[in-house]
Design an enzyme around this catalytic site. Structure first.
Site, PDB file in Angstrom:
ATOM      1  N   CYS A 114       0.838  -1.205   0.000  1.00  0.00           N
ATOM      2  CA  CYS A 114       0.000   0.000   0.000  1.00  0.00           C
ATOM      3  C   CYS A 114       0.878   1.261   0.000  1.00  0.00           C
ATOM      4  O   CYS A 114       1.506   1.567  -1.000  1.00  0.00           O
ATOM      5  CB  CYS A 114      -1.000  -0.021   1.152  1.00  0.00           C
ATOM      6  SG  CYS A 114      -2.355   1.180   0.932  1.00  0.00           S
ATOM      7  N   HIS A 200      -3.839  -4.653   0.742  1.00  0.00           N
ATOM      8  CA  HIS A 200      -3.399  -5.028   2.084  1.00  0.00           C
ATOM      9  C   HIS A 200      -3.613  -6.518   2.302  1.00  0.00           C
ATOM     10  O   HIS A 200      -4.556  -6.928   2.986  1.00  0.00           O
ATOM     11  CB  HIS A 200      -4.184  -4.241   3.138  1.00  0.00           C
ATOM     12  CG  HIS A 200      -3.682  -2.864   3.389  1.00  0.00           C
ATOM     13  ND1 HIS A 200      -2.567  -2.598   4.151  1.00  0.00           N
ATOM     14  CD2 HIS A 200      -4.158  -1.658   2.984  1.00  0.00           C
ATOM     15  CE1 HIS A 200      -2.367  -1.289   4.216  1.00  0.00           C
ATOM     16  NE2 HIS A 200      -3.317  -0.694   3.508  1.00  0.00           N
ATOM     17  N   GLU A 202      -2.099  -8.384   4.240  1.00  0.00           N
ATOM     18  CA  GLU A 202      -1.889  -8.707   5.655  1.00  0.00           C
ATOM     19  C   GLU A 202      -3.116  -8.442   6.508  1.00  0.00           C
ATOM     20  O   GLU A 202      -3.193  -8.888   7.664  1.00  0.00           O
ATOM     21  CB  GLU A 202      -0.692  -7.914   6.205  1.00  0.00           C
ATOM     22  CG  GLU A 202      -0.961  -6.471   6.587  1.00  0.00           C
ATOM     23  CD  GLU A 202      -1.090  -5.483   5.434  1.00  0.00           C
ATOM     24  OE1 GLU A 202      -1.109  -4.262   5.705  1.00  0.00           O
ATOM     25  OE2 GLU A 202      -1.173  -5.920   4.263  1.00  0.00           O
TER      26      GLU A 202
END
Length: 252
Positions: A114, A200, A202
């Site tokens: 990001c 994202h 994660e």
């Protein structure tokens, strides 16, 4: 091929919301959990959630002198952030300078996520700014280029997004990986050098739900954006697929 353990320095460019912070600590903890899930799914000899990874974290916002020695690591991972990647804030300029330093050499590899994806692009000369088409938030399907399909091992990818800033065009020397209708520059790759992604991977439902609620309450998200994103927050997402791809990149 890199040797184990993989020594990864997570450059934390923001602080999580309270619920996420209480569970993971900083974003270094979020990425540790993410990379461990990828290690278990990859089935690479000697690499699991309990062995083969050495992850350290550096808060480069609050302590901009706190950077790792390149001799002590195999890769940097630049996290997301609520801050503007095109800003001239001193800590961002220091991060940019450090990223440029890493890109000038060939041993330590670079992962960007990001904001981190945008910083890598900026360090390579790409132009950044606000997306006139607005936010991408929550689980979002992406189309993959041929190279993206090879790297991620599937034809499409769905991961969480949380951004309204974009890279307007790819810098020279990278291969495009993915795109959406709202954002054409969703991922980039240079073998044995860098991999970066706008989304994202994660993040999970719990993390994104908290972010959506906080940003809606603060009127960062209007009702339309909030309700649309909340309607997709529990959808399937390919975070582990991306974690595996990141680790394969470090091992190549």
């Amino acid at each position: 091929m890199a040797s184990l353990p993989l020594r990864i320095a997570v450059l934390e460019c923001d602080t999580p919301q309270p619920g996420t912070r209480s569970k993971y600590g900083g974003y270094g903890g979020v990425f540790t959990s993410f990379l461990k899930s990828g290690a278990d799914a990859l089935h690479y000899p000697g690499l699991t959630s309990s062995s083969g990874l050495h992850i350290t974290s550096y808060n480069v916002v609050d302590d901009p002198s706190n950077y790792p020695s390149l001799a002590s690591i195999d890769a940097i991972l630049i996290t997301g952030s609520r801050h503007d990647s095109f800003s001239s804030s001193p800590w961002i300029l220091k991060l940019l300078s450090f990223t440029e330093q890493v890109l000038r050499q060939r041993r330590v590899r670079v992962i960007g996520v990001c904001f981190g994806h945008q910083i890598v692009g900026r360090a390579m000369g790409a132009r950044l700014g606000r997306n006139a088409r607005g936010w991408e938030a929550s689980v979002t399907p992406m189309d993959l280029t041929k190279r993206g399909q090879e790297i991620f091992g599937q034809n499409t990818l769905a991961i969480h997004q949380m951004h309204r800033d974009i890279m307007f065009a790819y810098p020279e020397g990278v291969e495009p990986l993915a795109y959406t209708d709202k954002c054409a520059v969703q991922g980039m790759y240079a073998p044995k050098r860098l991999i970066a992604i706008q989304g994202h991977p994660e993040f999970n439902e719990e993390i994104v739900r908290e972010l959506l609620l906080v940003r809606h309450a603060a009127k960062v998200f209007d009702d339309e954006v909030f309700e649309d994103a909340m309607g997709r927050v529990d959808k399937y997402q390919d975070g582990v697929v991306v974690a595996k791809a990141f680790l394969k990149f470090l091992l190549e």
